[in-house]
Design a protein around this motif. Structure first.
Motif, short mmCIF file in Angstrom:
data_model
loop_
_atom_site.label_atom_id
_atom_site.label_comp_id
_atom_site.label_asym_id
_atom_site.label_seq_id
_atom_site.Cartn_x
_atom_site.Cartn_y
_atom_site.Cartn_z
N THR A 37 0.84 -1.20 0.00
CA THR A 37 0.00 0.00 0.00
C THR A 37 0.87 1.24 0.00
O THR A 37 2.04 1.21 0.40
CB THR A 37 -0.94 0.00 1.23
N GLN A 79 -3.81 5.18 3.99
CA GLN A 79 -3.79 4.55 5.31
C GLN A 79 -5.17 4.38 5.93
O GLN A 79 -5.37 3.52 6.77
CB GLN A 79 -2.84 5.32 6.23
N VAL A 112 -6.04 1.09 4.75
CA VAL A 112 -5.24 0.10 5.47
C VAL A 112 -5.87 -0.21 6.83
O VAL A 112 -6.06 -1.38 7.18
CB VAL A 112 -3.79 0.61 5.66
N ASP A 144 3.65 -0.98 3.89
CA ASP A 144 3.25 0.41 3.73
C ASP A 144 4.44 1.28 3.32
O ASP A 144 5.39 1.44 4.09
CB ASP A 144 2.64 0.92 5.04
N HIS A 190 6.65 -0.76 7.73
CA HIS A 190 6.80 0.51 7.00
C HIS A 190 8.11 0.46 6.23
O HIS A 190 9.20 0.36 6.80
CB HIS A 190 6.81 1.69 7.98
N ASP A 231 -5.45 -2.82 -0.79
CA ASP A 231 -5.88 -2.19 0.46
C ASP A 231 -7.35 -1.77 0.46
O ASP A 231 -7.92 -1.49 1.51
CB ASP A 231 -4.98 -0.98 0.80
#
Length: 257
Positions: free
Chosen positions: A18, A22, A25, A43, A65, A91
């Motif tokens: 993704t 967010q 997500v 992410d 991340h 996502d």
């Protein structure tokens, strides 16, 4: 969710790359939290989701991340995947849990089948009217789509490409095959890295992965709603790039045929 359902779901890992979405997500994490499924979130957003927010979800969520290239992120996730089956998930999409269990059970019964998925349905939310509208997606999957169940691999690839639908890479796949398929674009990326004249084209990753999977083994479509695909919440990749690159004169299927 009962013990038996969680036991079946523990055979599945979902991998979700993704970037910059967010809210989607968090929505997806909340959906899969505390189920038997392991959800790996990759992410690449500039700023990670706050750890305090993530602590409220189940231990089955692995949030990473990582701002590296898409293909590199996916490749780096391989060491986290311990389950029998693996599946890519966007996502903004959902897989009904009952359908995921149906697909797992089908794969457990059929050792000669490499992957499995169900019917896809798009949906769009109208916030003003507070209504959800559906849209049939990959319509041929609703029909008797058996091209990916042909025994001979060469014949299977030929028939799949003549009747191309990019669903294979989103199907639930035996993990060892999934890793081999998704490693291909990463290897291609590494080879292209130092070249002056880079060779690339729209959806090249998708086509590489799907062609490999079509050759690697049989893929089955069950007659059950499996794949809920969101529309209208954001621009698609093609829409984002169409002002920068000319639209192709032919689709991949037209070119192949």
């Amino acid at each position: 969710m009962n013990i038996e359902e969680n036991s079946e779901l523990s055979k599945l890992t979902l991998v979700m790359p993704t970037y910059g979405r967010q809210k989607h997500v968090i929505r997806n994490i909340a959906y899969w939290s505390n189920t038997g499924v392991v959800l790996i979130v990759l992410d690449a957003s500039p700023i990670p989701i706050k750890s305090e927010r993530l602590k409220s979800f189940g231990k089955n969520i692995i949030y990473i991340h990582d701002t590296s290239h898409y293909n590199e992120r996916v490749f780096n996730s391989f060491s986290k995947i311990k389950s029998k089956y693996t599946q890519l998930i966007c996502d903004d999409e959902f897989y009904p849990i009952s359908a995921a269990i149906s697909v797992i059970k089908d794969l457990e019964k059929n050792d000669d089948v490499m992957s499995c998925i169900g019917i896809c349905l798009g949906f769009e939310v109208d916030k003003k009217s507070k209504k959800i509208f559906s849209k049939r997606t990959y319509k041929r999957l609703i029909e008797n789509y058996n091209y990916t169940m042909i025994s001979d691999p060469i014949e299977r690839v030929e028939n799949y490409l003549i009747n191309y639908e990019p669903f294979l890479m989103y199907s639930m796949i035996r993990t060892e095959i999934w890793k081999k398929a998704f490693e291909l674009p990463f290897k291609f990326l590494k080879k292209q890295k130092d070249k002056k004249n880079k060779f690339n084209f729209f959806s090249s990753d998708e086509i590489q992965i799907n062609m490999y999977l079509a050759f690697a083994g049989k893929s089955k479509i069950i007659r059950e709603l499996y794949w809920l695909r969101s529309f209208g919440e954001h621009l698609t990749v093609r829409e984002m790039y169409k002002n920068h690159e000319p639209e192709p004169k032919f689709t991949f299927q037209d070119w192949w045929n």
